[in-house]
Enzyme design. Structure first.
Site, PDB file in Angstrom:
ATOM      1  N   ASP A   1       7.053   2.715   5.968  1.00 13.91           N
ATOM      2  CA  ASP A   1       6.899   2.050   4.671  1.00 13.91           C
ATOM      3  C   ASP A   1       6.958   3.040   3.514  1.00 13.91           C
ATOM      4  O   ASP A   1       7.638   2.792   2.506  1.00 13.91           O
ATOM      5  CB  ASP A   1       5.583   1.268   4.628  1.00 13.91           C
TER       6      ASP A   1
ATOM      7  N   SER B   1       0.837  -1.214   0.000  1.00 13.69           N
ATOM      8  CA  SER B   1       0.000   0.000   0.000  1.00 13.69           C
ATOM      9  C   SER B   1       0.865   1.256   0.000  1.00 13.69           C
ATOM     10  O   SER B   1       0.510   2.269  -0.610  1.00 13.69           O
ATOM     11  CB  SER B   1      -0.942   0.003   1.209  1.00 13.69           C
TER      12      SER B   1
END
Length: 362
Positions: free
Chosen positions: A170, A112
């Site tokens: 991330d 994502s």
């Protein structure tokens, strides 16, 4: 393992989003989007969207009743970034956007974040908020540091739409690449080590990161004198690993890999003591150890994925035997590497044929 986005301007007045990995194909009329009141997004710049703002965004999306939650979140993140970044334009652009990834979704591997970073970079460039760094004669290029900062900020907003309150690790890794240090909410780049080859194994055991974090917190509250030293030891392993990677960046030696293998084994045992293990991960570690390889969980644990370090002196047949053993057990397994560059812009001719075919929807 990378995520690819293709953005094509079009003149049909439509906004098309195609996500073949998760079976999403959506179209909006740009003129109708232009008429919408998107002032609610003005308060959303680099802040967490409120529940009311999320509900308004869902109205814009117009989901069918049978739409799965992960599909909704992917579409919401896209619409949020498109409307927020492009609303400064005189007219919303008509675009055809396809995103295809080599990363399996929902496996705790940051798919994502890679998605959000690709969207942010493409939309900021298309709207000329940042310059296109790709020269005509180049196959690929990267943005300047200040442009990467802006990409990362917007990507973090996309991650917030999907995850609520992510750490920012991330999207930072996807933006900058290489290796990062994360400590007490602060993120900084490490001296880029040489690329480390690994086996990445997906056990296909699903888990809830939120529930896992709560479980570790409860264990810390229940047994503080036992759990706190475990966390201290894990921190020490991270610092030692950072030191070894720093040495490898300047003068790599086989001895460094043996040290990393020891650190991997110790880390895995400590993570098990925190309650983050799973029988599937035990099986993974045992199967790779039988081939002389060292593995640990990655991500939240309790299933999900594991990584196995591949020393440069390992012979191909030994690695292939370990890989086939994992696949025959029912795991998914890829031979890949750590420490790759972050977000880049490519000419279509520089992409491999399988990537071009995937982006063309073939």
């Amino acid at each position: 393992m990378r995520t690819f986005l293709r953005l094509q301007p079009q003149g049909n007045g439509k906004l098309d989003l195609n996500l073949p990995n998760i079976g999403i194909k959506r179209t909006w009329d740009v003129a109708r989007l232009q008429l919408l009141d998107t002032s609610f997004l003005e308060q959303g710049d680099f802040t967490v969207l409120t529940e009311e703002q999320m509900e308004k965004l869902k109205e814009v999306a117009g989901f069918p009743e049978d739409c799965a939650n992960h599909e909704r979140l992917a579409v919401l993140a896209f619409l949020y970034l498109y409307l927020s970044i492009c609303r400064k334009q005189r007219a919303l652009p008509s675009l055809d956007i396809t995103v295809w990834s080599e990363l399996p979704p929902g496996a705790g591997l940051g798919s994502s974040a890679a998605y959000s970073v690709c969207l942010a970079a493409a939309l900021l460039t298309a709207c000329e908020e940042i310059p296109n760094p790709l020269k005509e004669e180049e196959g690929a290029s990267r943005w300047a540091a200040e442009d990467l900062e802006l990409i990362n900020k917007w990507a973090f907003q996309g991650e917030r739409v999907i995850h609520g309150n992510p750490s920012g690790v991330d999207n930072s890794v996807s933006t900058w690449g290489g290796a990062l240090r994360y400590q007490q909410g602060k993120i900084s780049s490490l001296k880029r080590p040489q690329s480390l080859k690994i086996l990445l194994t997906h056990t296909k055991v699903s888990r809830s990161t939120k529930a896992i974090i709560a479980s570790v917190s409860n264990r810390l509250l229940k047994f503080p004198e036992i759990v706190a030293p475990l966390l201290t030891s894990i921190n020490a392993i991270s610092l030692e690993c950072e030191r070894v990677l720093g040495e490898m960046a300047t003068a790599p030696a086989l001895e460094h890999y043996f040290m990393l293998e020891e650190l991997i084994d110790m880390n895995q045992h400590l993570l098990n003591a925190l309650g983050l293990g799973h029988t599937s991960l035990d099986q993974l570690c045992q199967m790779t150890m039988a081939h002389g390889l060292h593995s640990k969980l990655t991500g939240a644990g309790c299933g999900g994925c594991g990584i196995t370090l591949l020393r440069p002196d390992l012979e191909g047949p030994k690695v292939e035997a370990a890989k086939q053993a994992l696949i025959s057990y029912g795991f998914d397994c890829w031979e890949t590497s750590l420490g790759a560059p972050g977000i880049s812009i490519h000419s279509s001719s520089s992409l491999d044929a399988p990537v071009r075919q995937a982006l063309d929807g073939l």
